[in-house]
Design a protein around this motif. Structure first.
Motif, PDB file in Angstrom:
ATOM      1  N   ASP A   1       0.778  -1.235   0.000  1.00  0.00           N
ATOM      2  CA  ASP A   1       0.000   0.000   0.000  1.00  0.00           C
ATOM      3  C   ASP A   1       0.812   1.290   0.000  1.00  0.00           C
ATOM      4  N   VAL A   2       2.099   1.227   0.270  1.00  0.00           N
ATOM      5  CA  VAL A   2       2.894   2.462   0.288  1.00  0.00           C
ATOM      6  C   VAL A   2       3.358   2.737  -1.141  1.00  0.00           C
ATOM      7  N   LYS A   3       2.483   3.376  -1.904  1.00  0.00           N
ATOM      8  CA  LYS A   3       2.747   3.644  -3.309  1.00  0.00           C
ATOM      9  C   LYS A   3       1.714   4.647  -3.821  1.00  0.00           C
ATOM     10  N   ASP A   4       2.058   5.265  -4.980  1.00  0.00           N
ATOM     11  CA  ASP A   4       1.133   6.177  -5.672  1.00  0.00           C
ATOM     12  C   ASP A   4       0.552   7.211  -4.720  1.00  0.00           C
ATOM     13  N   LEU A   5       1.441   7.942  -4.057  1.00  0.00           N
ATOM     14  CA  LEU A   5       1.011   8.884  -3.021  1.00  0.00           C
ATOM     15  C   LEU A   5       0.539  10.204  -3.626  1.00  0.00           C
ATOM     16  N   ASP A   6      -0.459  10.774  -3.006  1.00  0.00           N
ATOM     17  CA  ASP A   6      -0.943  12.105  -3.355  1.00  0.00           C
ATOM     18  C   ASP A   6      -0.622  13.024  -2.179  1.00  0.00           C
ATOM     19  N   THR A   7       0.624  13.501  -2.145  1.00  0.00           N
ATOM     20  CA  THR A   7       1.108  14.304  -1.027  1.00  0.00           C
ATOM     21  C   THR A   7       1.831  15.538  -1.555  1.00  0.00           C
ATOM     22  N   ALA A   8       2.206  16.411  -0.611  1.00  0.00           N
ATOM     23  CA  ALA A   8       3.140  17.472  -0.961  1.00  0.00           C
ATOM     24  C   ALA A   8       4.432  16.848  -1.461  1.00  0.00           C
ATOM     25  N   ARG A   9       5.179  17.580  -2.278  1.00  0.00           N
ATOM     26  CA  ARG A   9       6.408  17.028  -2.842  1.00  0.00           C
ATOM     27  C   ARG A   9       7.444  16.806  -1.737  1.00  0.00           C
ATOM     28  N   MET A  10       8.166  15.704  -1.856  1.00  0.00           N
ATOM     29  CA  MET A  10       9.166  15.331  -0.866  1.00  0.00           C
ATOM     30  C   MET A  10      10.500  15.074  -1.565  1.00  0.00           C
ATOM     31  N   LEU A  11      11.590  15.260  -0.824  1.00  0.00           N
ATOM     32  CA  LEU A  11      12.942  15.134  -1.377  1.00  0.00           C
ATOM     33  C   LEU A  11      13.550  13.810  -0.961  1.00  0.00           C
ATOM     34  N   LEU A  12      13.996  13.017  -1.943  1.00  0.00           N
ATOM     35  CA  LEU A  12      14.662  11.745  -1.708  1.00  0.00           C
ATOM     36  C   LEU A  12      16.120  11.869  -2.114  1.00  0.00           C
ATOM     37  N   VAL A  13      17.035  11.586  -1.186  1.00  0.00           N
ATOM     38  CA  VAL A  13      18.470  11.696  -1.432  1.00  0.00           C
ATOM     39  C   VAL A  13      19.072  10.297  -1.525  1.00  0.00           C
ATOM     40  N   GLY A  14      19.720  10.002  -2.656  1.00  0.00           N
ATOM     41  CA  GLY A  14      20.413   8.733  -2.828  1.00  0.00           C
ATOM     42  C   GLY A  14      21.885   8.965  -3.081  1.00  0.00           C
ATOM     43  N   THR A  15      22.744   8.182  -2.423  1.00  0.00           N
ATOM     44  CA  THR A  15      24.189   8.319  -2.570  1.00  0.00           C
ATOM     45  C   THR A  15      24.730   7.163  -3.395  1.00  0.00           C
ATOM     46  N   ARG A  16      25.481   7.480  -4.449  1.00  0.00           N
ATOM     47  CA  ARG A  16      25.958   6.456  -5.387  1.00  0.00           C
ATOM     48  C   ARG A  16      26.830   5.401  -4.720  1.00  0.00           C
ATOM     49  N   GLY A  17      27.676   5.820  -3.771  1.00  0.00           N
ATOM     50  CA  GLY A  17      28.588   4.874  -3.126  1.00  0.00           C
ATOM     51  C   GLY A  17      28.089   4.372  -1.785  1.00  0.00           C
ATOM     52  N   ASP A  18      26.777   4.397  -1.567  1.00  0.00           N
ATOM     53  CA  ASP A  18      26.213   3.981  -0.284  1.00  0.00           C
ATOM     54  C   ASP A  18      26.273   2.456  -0.152  1.00  0.00           C
ATOM     55  N   PRO A  19      26.972   1.933   0.885  1.00  0.00           N
ATOM     56  CA  PRO A  19      27.095   0.483   1.025  1.00  0.00           C
ATOM     57  C   PRO A  19      25.890  -0.168   1.671  1.00  0.00           C
ATOM     58  N   ALA A  20      24.971   0.604   2.236  1.00  0.00           N
ATOM     59  CA  ALA A  20      23.841   0.034   2.966  1.00  0.00           C
ATOM     60  C   ALA A  20      22.531   0.154   2.213  1.00  0.00           C
ATOM     61  N   THR A  21      22.283   1.309   1.629  1.00  0.00           N
ATOM     62  CA  THR A  21      21.047   1.535   0.875  1.00  0.00           C
ATOM     63  C   THR A  21      21.441   1.908  -0.551  1.00  0.00           C
ATOM     64  N   PRO A  22      21.500   0.934  -1.447  1.00  0.00           N
ATOM     65  CA  PRO A  22      21.999   1.195  -2.807  1.00  0.00           C
ATOM     66  C   PRO A  22      21.174   2.265  -3.512  1.00  0.00           C
ATOM     67  N   TYR A  23      21.841   2.989  -4.399  1.00  0.00           N
ATOM     68  CA  TYR A  23      21.202   4.107  -5.083  1.00  0.00           C
ATOM     69  C   TYR A  23      19.944   3.683  -5.828  1.00  0.00           C
ATOM     70  N   ARG A  24      19.929   2.478  -6.366  1.00  0.00           N
ATOM     71  CA  ARG A  24      18.752   2.044  -7.124  1.00  0.00           C
ATOM     72  C   ARG A  24      17.512   2.022  -6.245  1.00  0.00           C
ATOM     73  N   TRP A  25      17.668   1.821  -4.920  1.00  0.00           N
ATOM     74  CA  TRP A  25      16.501   1.872  -4.053  1.00  0.00           C
ATOM     75  C   TRP A  25      15.884   3.267  -4.039  1.00  0.00           C
ATOM     76  N   THR A  26      16.720   4.292  -4.190  1.00  0.00           N
ATOM     77  CA  THR A  26      16.180   5.655  -4.220  1.00  0.00           C
ATOM     78  C   THR A  26      15.288   5.841  -5.437  1.00  0.00           C
ATOM     79  N   THR A  27      15.774   5.452  -6.604  1.00  0.00           N
ATOM     80  CA  THR A  27      14.981   5.641  -7.823  1.00  0.00           C
ATOM     81  C   THR A  27      13.769   4.715  -7.849  1.00  0.00           C
ATOM     82  N   GLU A  28      13.945   3.484  -7.359  1.00  0.00           N
ATOM     83  CA  GLU A  28      12.805   2.566  -7.317  1.00  0.00           C
ATOM     84  C   GLU A  28      11.715   3.074  -6.378  1.00  0.00           C
ATOM     85  N   THR A  29      12.124   3.574  -5.218  1.00  0.00           N
ATOM     86  CA  THR A  29      11.148   4.097  -4.267  1.00  0.00           C
ATOM     87  C   THR A  29      10.482   5.354  -4.801  1.00  0.00           C
ATOM     88  N   ALA A  30      11.258   6.203  -5.469  1.00  0.00           N
ATOM     89  CA  ALA A  30      10.679   7.410  -6.064  1.00  0.00           C
ATOM     90  C   ALA A  30       9.627   7.044  -7.104  1.00  0.00           C
TER      91      ALA A  30
END
Length: 552
Positions: free
Chosen positions: A467-496
């Motif tokens: 259910d956490v998808k297709d949100l109708d909210t105020a705009r939010m900022l998602l920060v992804g770091t390319r060299g992040d060893p714990a939360t890979p950058y692709r998770w940022t784009t996938e979640t966005a």
């Protein structure tokens, strides 16, 4: 995103590196008898915000926080503490309650309200983190009261514990034990679940991100804010996303840094973690061999081979640790994994590895594994079972010593609906072993026992994945770091993509876990959004810090 807990007291992690980003620390912990459903599943049925001030909940939404000076020798004098009272079970709001601990730095000038922080984990105390690393957020006090909290089950907020079972669980999943005798390990984990339920008390069935998000909305109202302004790191991004889905019309200025996955099962998260840590290790070694002091010489490929051989050598022939216990290759892998969460730690990691290779001295690496703090061996055998109708704040000295791993594992399992049977686990291990070792010859084995995380625990909620998808909210900022060893950058784009048009991505082309503390560019853009509403264009980037000011 999780990593594996150490078994040995000399290298067990009790804190995290870096002023901000909590490394996601734990493997899973079965925490209740199987066969039941978690309260978080039940509480997701009602999603309309208008119901949250009705059905017996109005008394919680009518409260206000009373602030006083924080007690404790380590607490800054200008840090204030308070609490809110929330239902133990949101489906039964007229039943028992618990108190959630809060802390804040007051705005230095005119305040437009509060910004709520969650540092990640899950399982870490937000209050302790703000007390230790609050200087990173002082610029935000130009417009906000900067507030954080200990989520339910964590720190002073009805902390969970497994008592003696914590060590039993970590020992059961240490090394290759879970791979060579999976049936025996699963039986031990199932038995330990009953002890976790005994020592945690009534909060355990009501722990998890969905309930924590509902608590945050009570906090928002108690702080006097019409909308929630929020800055979440790592696991805190999962919590923020769940809040946005649960209360879309209450989202203010929200920043998610080091974006967690909302969809991948724990075994896939472990695989992503092994891959990310392998990449971070290779980046570290590329940097190390440029220095004449690098203990692996000046050839990057040979350096990688040396690390793999060193791990294998220590696993077959451990050296004595500073505490006299064997220090194995897997202990070294855990220490390296912690150090890789921040590029600022690379010089210290280089020195620690040199100490090991040249003198057999493990103390430098052990410091990374424990975050500088040793997790005690002893456990509170006679820990009280809280059955009170109202659970107040726990005194700091009474927080169970195993609360961090116990809470982390309980929350992650409450958020995960997958419960493979013993036969399914056993049948999949050989295939998973090959996948893990393929993505990381160094970290694969270390992360593999993550597949055993939640065995014996009730099935977690479907809400986050479904259910956490297709949100109708105020705009939010998602920060992804390319060299992040714990939360890979692709998770940022996938979640966005999953959240929809409200999500704006900032691409941090740097190293380390999360960007706010390590990148001046990210820090500036996040503050500009939170303070002034200035949102960077979707897809804009921040360059590596070595380029100057980090602008991209």
């Amino acid at each position: 995103m999780q990593a594996k807990l150490e078994t040995r007291p000399s290298v067990r992690r009790c804190a995290v590196t870096g002023a901000l980003g909590l490394a996601l620390l734990g493997a899973g912990l079965p925490a209740a008898a199987s066969g039941a459903t978690t309260a978080t599943t039940a509480t997701t049925a009602t999603t309309a915000t208008t119901r949250d001030t009705g059905s017996g909940l109005s008394r919680f939404y009518d409260q206000r926080v009373e602030w006083t000076a924080c007690e404790g020798t380590e607490m800054p004098k200008d840090l204030q503490c308070g609490k809110v009272t929330v239902p133990l079970d949101y489906s039964r709001p007229r039943g028992g309650t618990l108190d959630v601990a809060l802390a804040r730095y007051r705005a230095t000038g005119d305040s437009r309200g509060s910004v709520l922080l969650n540092f990640g984990g899950p399982g870490g105390s937000g209050i302790n983190e703000l007390a230790l690393g609050g200087k990173e957020f002082m610029h935000l006090t130009n417009g906000y009261d900067v507030v954080t909290f200990d989520p339910r089950g964590v720190g002073r907020s009805s902390p969970v514990s497994c008592g003696p079972a914590t060590l039993k669980i970590m020992e059961a999943t240490d090394g290759d034990g879970g791979m060579t005798d999976p049936e025996g390990v699963l039986e031990r984990l199932r038995d330990a679940a009953a002890e976790c339920a005994k020592y945690s008390g009534p909060v355990l069935p009501h722990i998890g991100t969905v309930d924590a998000a509902r608590d945050m909305d009570v906090m928002r109202r108690a702080l006097g804010d019409d909308r929630l302004n929020y800055l979440g790191f790592s696991y805190g991004t999962r919590l923020g996303a769940v809040y946005a889905a649960r209360f879309p019309d209450k989202v203010g200025r929200m920043v998610l840094d080091g974006v967690d996955t909302l969809t991948e099962p724990l075994a896939e998260q472990g695989l992503a973690g092994a891959r990310g840590q392998q990449t971070a290790l290779e980046n570290f070694l590329d940097w190390c061999v440029e220095d004449v002091a690098c203990p692996f010489g000046q050839d990057a490929r040979d350096a990688r081979d040396q690390v793999e051989r060193l791990v294998a050598s220590l696993d077959s022939d451990p050296v004595p640790s500073a505490f006299g216990e064997p220090f194995t290759g897997q202990d070294m892998v855990g220490a390296i994994g912690q150090a890789l969460y921040s590029r600022e730690l690379w010089p210290s990691l280089e020195r620690a590895l040199a100490q090991l290779l040249e003198d057999g001295d493990t103390r430098g690496l052990e410091g990374f594994s424990s975050g500088g703090v040793t997790f005690p061996v002893r456990a509170a055998v006679n820990a009280p079972v809280r059955g009170d109708r109202t659970a107040g704040l726990t005194d700091e000295e009474d927080v169970p010593m195993d609360n961090l791993p116990a809470a982390l594992m309980a929350i992650n399992c409450a958020d995960d609906p997958d419960r493979p049977t013993a036969a399914q686990v056993t049948a999949s291990l050989d295939r998973l072993r090959a996948r893990y070792e393929d993505v990381s010859p160094v970290f694969g084995r270390y992360r593999l026992t993550q597949v055993l995380m939640c065995y014996g625990r009730p099935r977690g909620t479907d809400y986050i994945r479904d259910d956490v998808k297709d949100l109708d909210t105020a705009r939010m900022l998602l920060v992804g770091t390319r060299g992040d060893p714990a939360t890979p950058y692709r998770w940022t784009t996938e979640t966005a993509d999953r959240l929809g048009p409200s999500a704006v991505v900032l691409d941090n082309r740097g190293e380390g876990h999360t960007g706010y503390a390590s990148s001046k560019c990210v820090h500036r853009k996040v503050d500009d959004f939170l303070l002034y509403g200035s949102l960077p264009p979707d897809g804009s980037s921040c360059g590596p810090e070595s380029t100057g000011d980090g602008s991209g």
